[in-house]
Every structure is written in C-alpha cells, then in structure tokens.
Design an enzyme around this catalytic site. Sequence first.
Site, PDB file in Angstrom:
ATOM      1  N   LYS A 198      46.730  43.672  35.485  1.00  0.00           N
ATOM      2  CA  LYS A 198      47.567  44.390  36.446  1.00  0.00           C
ATOM      3  C   LYS A 198      48.669  43.454  36.900  1.00  0.00           C
ATOM      4  O   LYS A 198      48.481  42.241  36.965  1.00  0.00           O
ATOM      5  CB  LYS A 198      46.752  44.852  37.650  1.00  0.00           C
ATOM      6  CG  LYS A 198      45.588  45.778  37.302  1.00  0.00           C
ATOM      7  CD  LYS A 198      44.853  46.187  38.565  1.00  0.00           C
ATOM      8  CE  LYS A 198      43.689  47.087  38.245  1.00  0.00           C
ATOM      9  NZ  LYS A 198      42.622  46.361  37.518  1.00  0.00           N
TER      10      LYS A 198
ATOM     11  N   ASP B  84      41.777  40.129  31.854  1.00  0.00           N
ATOM     12  CA  ASP B  84      42.939  40.193  32.736  1.00  0.00           C
ATOM     13  C   ASP B  84      44.116  39.430  32.141  1.00  0.00           C
ATOM     14  O   ASP B  84      43.947  38.548  31.294  1.00  0.00           O
ATOM     15  CB  ASP B  84      42.599  39.582  34.101  1.00  0.00           C
ATOM     16  CG  ASP B  84      41.659  40.467  34.913  1.00  0.00           C
ATOM     17  OD1 ASP B  84      41.461  41.621  34.522  1.00  0.00           O
ATOM     18  OD2 ASP B  84      41.144  39.980  35.934  1.00  0.00           O
TER      19      ASP B  84
ATOM     20  N   MET C 204      47.148  36.061  45.915  1.00  0.00           N
ATOM     21  CA  MET C 204      48.164  37.038  45.509  1.00  0.00           C
ATOM     22  C   MET C 204      49.204  37.256  46.604  1.00  0.00           C
ATOM     23  O   MET C 204      49.629  38.372  46.876  1.00  0.00           O
ATOM     24  CB  MET C 204      47.496  38.368  45.132  1.00  0.00           C
ATOM     25  CG  MET C 204      46.513  38.225  43.995  1.00  0.00           C
ATOM     26  SD  MET C 204      45.469  39.679  43.710  1.00  0.00           S
ATOM     27  CE  MET C 204      44.276  39.527  45.031  1.00  0.00           C
TER      28      MET C 204
END
Length: 485
Positions: free
Chosen positions: A273, A251, A386
């Site tokens: 992402k 990641d 997030m």
Amino acid sequence: MNAPLFPLFADLNGRAVLVVGGGAVAARKVEALLHAGARPRVGAPELAPSLRALADAGRIEWLPGRFTPDWLAEDIWLVVAATDDVAVNQATASASGERRLFVNVVDDAQLSRFHLPAVVERGPLQIAISSGGGAPMVARHVRRRIEELFDDSWGRLTELLGRKRAHIRARFPDTAARRRFFDRLLEGPLPGLLRRGQRAAAEDALRHALAGEAPAAAGSVMLVGAGSGDPGLLTLGALRALNQADVILHDRLVSAEVLQLARRDAERIEVGKSARGHSTRQEHIHALMLEHARAGRRVVRLKGGDAFVFGRGGEELQFLRAHGIPYEVVPGITAALACAAHAGIPLTHRDHAQQLRLVTAHCRDSLDTLDWPALAAPRQTLVFYMGVAALAHIRTQLLDAGLPAATPFALVENGSRAEQRVVTGQLRQLAEAAERHRVQSPALLVVGDVAALADELHWFGDAPLHAAAPSLSAPTTTPTLADAA
C-alpha cells in the site's frame, strides 16, 4: 582417497567411557557424554573447575595422574583423548587400538577411530554432520544452516510417530505402503498442527490418517514479520517460513535482500500500500490468501516490521479464521526497535524515559483521534510510524498540548539498511529539517529526550545530520514527504 566413515549412533546409557584430559576441551566432551547417559571416567593430573565439581557431585569418576594402559578397564566402551600433549594422545590411541576400543583423539583425524559429529538435536530426532575429521568448520557451518530449517516441532513429530510406531507398522505391514503413508502424512496438516502447539489436533489427524481418511488439501497461511529490511534481523522462524513457502504475498517495503532468502521457486506477489501511486486493497489481499490456501498452497503473508504493530495482522487473521484457513504467526522486529537501535537511540532510559508509546500517523483522521495531552507528558518516548507526510501537524499538536519546543527528535530514514540516514534536532525544527534534508519514507520519527542520544551513541552508518545544517549528501530529486503504509 580415504574410505568414508560409517555413520553410527551409539547407545552409551549407563556405559563407562574414558576421557583422557582434564581441561576445557575434555569438559565439553564430558558434558556431551553425560547428556547421552554415559558414565564418564576422566583421567588427568588436574581437573578444570567444572570437571572437579562433577567429580565432587559423583557424576564422573576421576583417575588422577598421567595416562596408563591400566585405565582401559574391561568395562570401558569408548575412549576420548582430549589433551594438548601429543605423546599422551598417541599413547592413548595406541593402547586403545590394541584392546580394539574405538578412540577419538580431538583434532587428530589420523589417530581417531571414530569422530564426534556436529549435531542438531530436536528431542528424539538427531541429525549428525561429519566432514570425516578433515574440515570440522564446514560441518559446524552446515549444522547452523540445518538449525535454521528444523524447529522444535520436529522433535514433537518424532516423539508422536515413535509412540505410534507399532500401530503404524500393524496398519501398513508392507514397507512400500508404509513409506507412501509417511510421505502423505508429512505433506499433510500434521506437521503444521505440531508447529502451532495443537497436540490434541495432531493426535486426531494421525488417527484419521491411520483410519484411511484422506485430509483436505493442506493449505495454510503464515503471517510473517520481515523486520526493518536488514536480512540479518530475520528470526529463524521467518527464515524457515520463507524456505517452505509456495506463495509469498509481500508488502512494498519488504527489502529485496529479505526476499532473496525465500525459496527460489516460490511465487512472489507484491501487495503493498502507498499514499502515492499504486496500492493493493485489503480486500484483494484477503482474496489472494483465500485463493491460494484453498488450492493447498503454503502462503506466507510477509509484512515489513511486525504484523501486529500497525500491520493489520489482526484483520487478516480474523478473515482467515472466518473462512476456516489454518494460520500461524511469526513475529518480526518492529521498526521502532530496529530503527532506534541502529540509530543508537535507547527507547527507554532510566534517566530520561520510563514509558514508550507507539503511534500511527498514517492519515489525518487517525491523528485527530489521538490523546495529544497524554502524548505530551514528560519522561516518555514517542515513536511515530508512517508520519513523514504529517510532520508539521504532529509538531503543532505536540506544542499545543504543552510539549516543550526544545524537546529532541530524531528522524530515522531507511533504518537498519545500508542507506540509513538520521536527522536530529529540536521539535520546533522538525518539519523544516525534514524538508531541508529531503527525508522520504520509509522513515520513523522518535520524539523525547532519548532522541538526543543519537548524536552520542550512533554506531551504524553515517553520523546524524543536524536540523540546522543542510545535507551535502541529500538527493537532488524534488523533495517529497509522502509516506507509505
């Protein structure tokens, strides 16, 4: 230069060994001897409590008094001198030498005729490390490094091959052919099956190998949690996986410090992402795992935090199982634990919070499906992953659901990393405080009474910043509240 020591593993099961000394050092040597099945005979004026308990239980024999050569009876096989009296140690070494008995004098390489190595033990597999008595701390350091590389499955592997030794020798009587067989076997699926605890499948794999049935290319995927970025928080399992990997799919938020611990020649592919900029589609990640595993490579899918906490690890395992790819999972320390701990925030506390809720705030759609009245209940801690881009919406929903505006919050930016910042305040100030201090991802939001403890219990990095005061150390770039997956 002294000649190197001759490495030797001694079978002391049921054999008498004399230990001279009754203190803590002697107790450690006796413990190791008992583990090897020896019959320790301990000579000393007094015994430490642990040794006295062993003597009372009949597990060791006590010879009270100071050393005399009479202690070196005919049934003694080895001698260990573990006193702090130089004269006693010298006398023990001298008398032992006259009787051709090997003696170890603790912390005295010159008087010793054998040395006790640092040992890594995995079932019947033992790895001994010695510095020749000259630098025992180096041997201990090497032992720690080896501990990281060999997990318990190596013991199960050694036990299995030991049980099948006669079959293997009968199948491959030629030494060279037997060596080639072991090379193929250990590079195949057998070690991975034992690591995953699949003993029956491992037995089948060995049986097929002995029958000459070549296994398919041993590709696999390990789903590994990289933690919050501090390489010191990696588990031993994660470190072993990184050292075995042929390909690492990582990641964006996996730190450079963690990646530096990986095998040097492993291929590294970023598949992160982001809510802004380039992102890798999940379907492409699936395709990469499948491509490299089918090519016989050991793939590590390296995820920030833990793969099973908002990391889509379940989806990836479902894909791998559907395509017949062997996989393993190495949990990581999820961000809620790591960031809160480094901010001095206990996620549960007897006086403040008896529940903990982990919430993903990655997008507006997911936020709109949450049970906000349940999240606004008292005496609990909320941790939003997030959520930096949605702070205003989170505040509004919690206030509308009845959570008091004075409820403490803490924003932990880059938790556990050198650049960590913590911003604290009351829920009513949340969005403005993030703007004022220019909080950016990766950042974690903690809401609840325990968040106020960050001001009292902080220990890592700078003291928390407060919602009402501007930050003197804030970056000069344009503020952004974008967050990443």
